[in-house]
Design a protein around this motif. Structure first.
Motif, short mmCIF file in Angstrom:
data_model
loop_
_atom_site.label_atom_id
_atom_site.label_comp_id
_atom_site.label_asym_id
_atom_site.label_seq_id
_atom_site.Cartn_x
_atom_site.Cartn_y
_atom_site.Cartn_z
N ASP A 1 -2.92 -11.22 1.72
CA ASP A 1 -4.17 -11.81 2.16
C ASP A 1 -4.31 -11.76 3.69
OD1 ASP A 1 -4.84 -12.38 -0.45
OD2 ASP A 1 -4.27 -14.51 -0.32
N ARG A 2 -3.19 -11.91 4.39
CA ARG A 2 -3.20 -11.95 5.84
C ARG A 2 -3.25 -10.56 6.47
NH1 ARG A 2 0.96 -15.11 6.43
NH2 ARG A 2 2.51 -13.48 6.55
N TRP A 3 -2.57 -9.57 5.88
CA TRP A 3 -2.40 -8.27 6.54
C TRP A 3 -3.18 -7.11 5.93
CZ3 TRP A 3 -0.94 -7.88 11.26
CH2 TRP A 3 -0.13 -8.85 11.80
N PHE A 4 -3.91 -7.34 4.85
CA PHE A 4 -4.63 -6.25 4.18
C PHE A 4 -6.13 -6.43 4.26
CE2 PHE A 4 -0.55 -5.24 2.86
CZ PHE A 4 -0.53 -4.05 2.15
N VAL A 5 -6.85 -5.30 4.25
CA VAL A 5 -8.30 -5.35 4.15
C VAL A 5 -8.65 -5.96 2.80
CG1 VAL A 5 -8.69 -3.39 5.70
CG2 VAL A 5 -8.50 -2.99 3.23
N GLU A 6 -9.89 -6.30 2.61
CA GLU A 6 -10.30 -6.99 1.39
C GLU A 6 -10.00 -6.19 0.11
OE1 GLU A 6 -14.39 -8.77 -0.40
OE2 GLU A 6 -13.97 -9.13 1.72
N GLU A 7 -10.23 -4.88 0.15
CA GLU A 7 -9.96 -4.04 -1.03
C GLU A 7 -9.12 -2.83 -0.63
OE1 GLU A 7 -13.10 -3.15 -3.75
OE2 GLU A 7 -14.17 -4.98 -3.23
N PRO A 8 -7.81 -3.02 -0.46
CA PRO A 8 -6.95 -1.89 -0.07
C PRO A 8 -6.86 -0.87 -1.20
CG PRO A 8 -5.61 -3.75 -0.69
CD PRO A 8 -7.03 -4.24 -0.69
N GLN A 9 -6.57 0.36 -0.83
CA GLN A 9 -6.37 1.42 -1.82
C GLN A 9 -4.88 1.66 -1.99
OE1 GLN A 9 -8.88 3.18 -3.66
NE2 GLN A 9 -9.87 1.35 -2.90
N TRP A 10 -4.43 1.72 -3.23
CA TRP A 10 -3.06 2.06 -3.55
C TRP A 10 -3.06 3.44 -4.18
CZ3 TRP A 10 -0.69 2.21 -8.65
CH2 TRP A 10 0.68 2.50 -8.59
N GLU A 11 -2.30 4.34 -3.61
CA GLU A 11 -2.23 5.71 -4.11
C GLU A 11 -0.81 5.99 -4.57
OE1 GLU A 11 -3.56 8.16 -0.89
OE2 GLU A 11 -5.55 7.25 -0.87
N PRO A 12 -0.58 5.96 -5.88
CA PRO A 12 0.76 6.29 -6.35
C PRO A 12 1.07 7.75 -6.07
CG PRO A 12 -0.75 6.11 -8.19
CD PRO A 12 -1.51 5.69 -6.96
N ALA A 13 2.35 8.08 -5.98
CA ALA A 13 2.74 9.47 -5.76
C ALA A 13 2.22 10.33 -6.89
CB ALA A 13 4.26 9.57 -5.67
N ALA A 14 2.09 11.62 -6.65
CA ALA A 14 1.57 12.55 -7.66
C ALA A 14 2.27 12.35 -8.99
CB ALA A 14 1.75 13.97 -7.17
N LYS A 15 1.51 12.47 -10.05
CA LYS A 15 2.02 12.21 -11.39
C LYS A 15 2.58 13.46 -12.06
CE LYS A 15 -1.44 8.64 -11.92
NZ LYS A 15 -2.63 8.23 -12.62
N GLY A 16 2.99 14.45 -11.28
CA GLY A 16 3.58 15.63 -11.86
C GLY A 16 2.63 16.81 -11.91
N ASN A 17 1.33 16.55 -11.90
CA ASN A 17 0.37 17.64 -11.95
C ASN A 17 -0.32 17.84 -10.60
OD1 ASN A 17 -1.27 15.44 -11.82
ND2 ASN A 17 -2.35 15.78 -13.74
N GLY A 18 0.20 17.20 -9.58
CA GLY A 18 -0.37 17.35 -8.25
C GLY A 18 -1.51 16.39 -7.96
N ASP A 19 -1.89 15.58 -8.94
CA ASP A 19 -2.99 14.64 -8.74
C ASP A 19 -2.45 13.24 -8.54
OD1 ASP A 19 -4.83 16.64 -9.16
OD2 ASP A 19 -4.91 16.29 -11.32
#
Length: 122
Positions: A34-52
C-alpha cells in the motif's frame, strides 16, 4: 519467517525498498505494498515456456514461506532487482528473482511493474 540479506542492502533508500519488497512478498505484508506501489501495479510472470507472459493487475503474495534469503539487490535509475532463495512451510525450496520498475528514478517513486521469475529447487 526467517529472513536474511547481505549487509550492503541498506546503502541507499532504493535498495532498502527493493529488499523490503522481497520480504513483504514472502510475508504477504499488504501494508508495504500500500505504501510503495501504485494503485494498480502490473505483475508479469516469467514466460510460460512459449515466449509469452501475461500481465495481470495486482501482485500475488506468498505468505507461505518459512525462510527467505536475499542473495543480491541491484538498483539503477528507475529499476531495481532482487534475487534469492526461499523455502515454503511444506519444505519446498526454490529460487526467485524480481525486477521492479518504479514510476521514476526519484527516491519517492512507486513500483508500477514487477516481473517475477521462480526456479524450482532441489
Amino acid at each position: 519467517m526467517k529472513f536474511s540479506m547481505p549487509q550492503y542492502c541498506g546503502n541507499s533508500p532504493r535498495m532498502q525498498v527493493v529488499a523490503g519488497f522481497a520480504r513483504a512478498w514472502g510475508e504477504a505484508d499488504t501494508e508495504f505494498f500500500d505504501r510503495w506501489f501504485v494503485e494498480e501495479p502490473q505483475w508479469e510472470p516469467a514466460a510460460k515456456g512459449n515466449g509469452d507472459s501475461a500481465a495481470t493487475p495486482g501482485l500475488p503474495l506468498r505468505g507461505d514461506l518459512s525462510e527467505l534469503e536475499i542473495l543480491a539487490v541491484v538498483t539503477h535509475g528507475k529499476y531495481g532487482a532482487v534475487d534469492g532463495t526461499a523455502t515454503t512451510k511444506d519444505g519446498e525450496r526454490f529460487g526467485f528473482a524480481h525486477l521492479l520498475e518504479f514510476t521514476s528514478a526519484a527516491k519517492s517513486g512507486k513500483v508500477e511493474v514487477v516481473r517475477t521469475y521462480i526456479v524450482p529447487g532441489d
